[in-house]
Design an enzyme around this catalytic site. Sequence first.
Site, mmCIF file in Angstrom:
data_model
loop_
_atom_site.group_PDB
_atom_site.id
_atom_site.type_symbol
_atom_site.label_atom_id
_atom_site.label_comp_id
_atom_site.label_asym_id
_atom_site.label_seq_id
_atom_site.Cartn_x
_atom_site.Cartn_y
_atom_site.Cartn_z
ATOM 1 N N ASN A 108 0.672 -1.437 -0.034
ATOM 2 C CA ASN A 108 0.123 -0.045 0.004
ATOM 3 C C ASN A 108 1.217 1.241 0.094
ATOM 4 O O ASN A 108 1.632 1.137 0.786
ATOM 5 C CB ASN A 108 -1.133 0.239 0.895
ATOM 6 C CG ASN A 108 -1.692 1.046 1.879
ATOM 7 O OD1 ASN A 108 -2.127 1.783 0.860
ATOM 8 N ND2 ASN A 108 -2.865 0.721 2.864
ATOM 9 N N LYS A 142 0.212 4.302 -0.581
ATOM 10 C CA LYS A 142 -0.709 5.234 0.243
ATOM 11 C C LYS A 142 -0.419 6.868 -0.343
ATOM 12 O O LYS A 142 -0.494 6.031 -1.811
ATOM 13 C CB LYS A 142 -0.234 5.345 1.640
ATOM 14 C CG LYS A 142 -0.439 4.282 2.388
ATOM 15 C CD LYS A 142 0.373 4.391 4.055
ATOM 16 C CE LYS A 142 -0.191 3.249 4.940
ATOM 17 N NZ LYS A 142 0.113 3.287 6.002
ATOM 18 N N HIS A 148 -9.639 1.552 4.811
ATOM 19 C CA HIS A 148 -8.041 0.932 6.040
ATOM 20 C C HIS A 148 -8.315 2.780 7.204
ATOM 21 O O HIS A 148 -8.868 3.213 7.060
ATOM 22 C CB HIS A 148 -7.242 1.704 5.357
ATOM 23 C CG HIS A 148 -5.402 1.896 5.714
ATOM 24 N ND1 HIS A 148 -5.311 2.851 6.541
ATOM 25 C CD2 HIS A 148 -5.263 0.744 5.089
ATOM 26 C CE1 HIS A 148 -4.251 1.933 6.742
ATOM 27 N NE2 HIS A 148 -3.686 1.549 6.281
ATOM 28 N N GLU A 158 -6.657 4.691 8.336
ATOM 29 C CA GLU A 158 -6.674 5.746 8.204
ATOM 30 C C GLU A 158 -7.877 6.707 7.679
ATOM 31 O O GLU A 158 -8.196 8.150 7.564
ATOM 32 C CB GLU A 158 -5.148 6.008 7.392
ATOM 33 C CG GLU A 158 -4.293 5.961 7.520
ATOM 34 C CD GLU A 158 -2.587 5.099 6.617
ATOM 35 O OE1 GLU A 158 -2.697 5.589 6.021
ATOM 36 O OE2 GLU A 158 -1.345 4.792 7.518
ATOM 37 N N GLU A 173 -4.787 -4.619 10.450
ATOM 38 C CA GLU A 173 -3.893 -3.282 11.018
ATOM 39 C C GLU A 173 -4.185 -2.726 12.116
ATOM 40 O O GLU A 173 -4.807 -2.249 13.056
ATOM 41 C CB GLU A 173 -3.540 -2.747 9.774
ATOM 42 C CG GLU A 173 -3.535 -3.191 8.191
ATOM 43 C CD GLU A 173 -3.444 -2.298 7.388
ATOM 44 O OE1 GLU A 173 -2.106 -2.632 6.733
ATOM 45 O OE2 GLU A 173 -3.769 -1.579 7.548
ATOM 46 N N GLY A 179 3.530 2.423 11.174
ATOM 47 C CA GLY A 179 3.725 3.311 10.177
ATOM 48 C C GLY A 179 4.527 4.010 11.519
ATOM 49 O O GLY A 179 4.992 4.848 11.624
ATOM 50 N N SER A 232 3.845 -1.733 10.462
ATOM 51 C CA SER A 232 5.073 -2.316 10.361
ATOM 52 C C SER A 232 5.861 -3.282 10.051
ATOM 53 O O SER A 232 6.602 -4.060 10.697
ATOM 54 C CB SER A 232 5.586 -1.515 11.951
ATOM 55 O OG SER A 232 5.253 -0.500 11.883
HETATM 56 P P1 13P Z 1 3.547 0.733 7.408
HETATM 57 O O1 13P Z 1 3.999 -0.916 7.115
HETATM 58 O O2 13P Z 1 3.823 1.705 6.674
HETATM 59 O O3 13P Z 1 2.909 0.575 9.084
HETATM 60 O O4 13P Z 1 1.798 0.521 7.146
HETATM 61 C C1 13P Z 1 0.975 -0.309 7.695
HETATM 62 C C2 13P Z 1 -0.702 0.075 6.406
HETATM 63 O O5 13P Z 1 -0.896 0.740 7.185
HETATM 64 C C3 13P Z 1 -0.931 -0.613 5.443
HETATM 65 O O6 13P Z 1 -2.167 -0.679 4.635
#
Ligand code: 13P
Length: 256
Positions: A9, A11, A99, A101, A171, A177, A217
């Site tokens: 992903n 982003k 997601h 976010e 997740e 992150g 992560s």
């Molecule tokens: P990270 O791998 O940067 O922690 O992000 C995970 C994520 O949100 C994948 O959708």
Amino acid sequence: MRRHLIAGNWKMNLNGEQAVDLATAVASLAKTEHADVVICPPAVYLDQVLEAVRAVRLIGKDFSIGAQNVSDQPNGALTGEISVAMLEDLGVSYVILGHSERRQYLHETDAVVNAKLRAVLGSSLIPIVCVGETLTEREQGETLAVVRRQVAGAFSGIPAELAQKAELAYEPVWAIGTGKTATPEQAQEVHGDLRKLMGEQYNDQLAATVRILYGGSVKADNAADLMSKPDIDGALVGGASLQAETFLKIIAAARP
Ligand code: 13P
């Protein structure tokens, strides 16, 4: 045996040239005999990325392109939105839904995720439905209740024949992150529970076949341990999917 799925992903990162370079490198070097791979660039680069990938390999079940979001509506006056049919038209195969976010910053509720999931399941696209608890929810011992509520909400009213097409991703919000990964044991506990829940909501066969990815992560050095757990069927990778070398290592770490 469930084949692993490794999803990147990206982003809201990279420019067009970087997206094409990364997609080209990953597509030409990814070994997919043992696992499926999907890369999810920003929507504006989907077309360029598809073209770049097509130049170096066949797009198919083992290597495909995904979107990060989609509208629940088929068309109309919805400025800035992108429909399922538009993604299909481009040649996109997957779409990430719910997601954290988007839940957190764009106020996507379980009802919104449910509406999007219905739209996607009526198409050729495969949804990756994300769930996960915040740090406070984990500290209050609410993890399982939260992910159960999110799954029940996302799949509400959706029959097994359609639901069986979906992939799930656990997740934990506190691991995204942050460099803090859930331990393989912590992740396995939730994955096992999610599988049980799919069995209760649907049937044993669906529970046994649904792929549940872990995200938060995931790096080259923890991917193998996480994916060695019986109910962890792959990874949804953010930051570490932005570098071809690291992402390729994560793909290589998938369970054969
Ligand atoms: P990270 O791998 O940067 O922690 O992000 C995970 C994520 O949100 C994948 O959708």
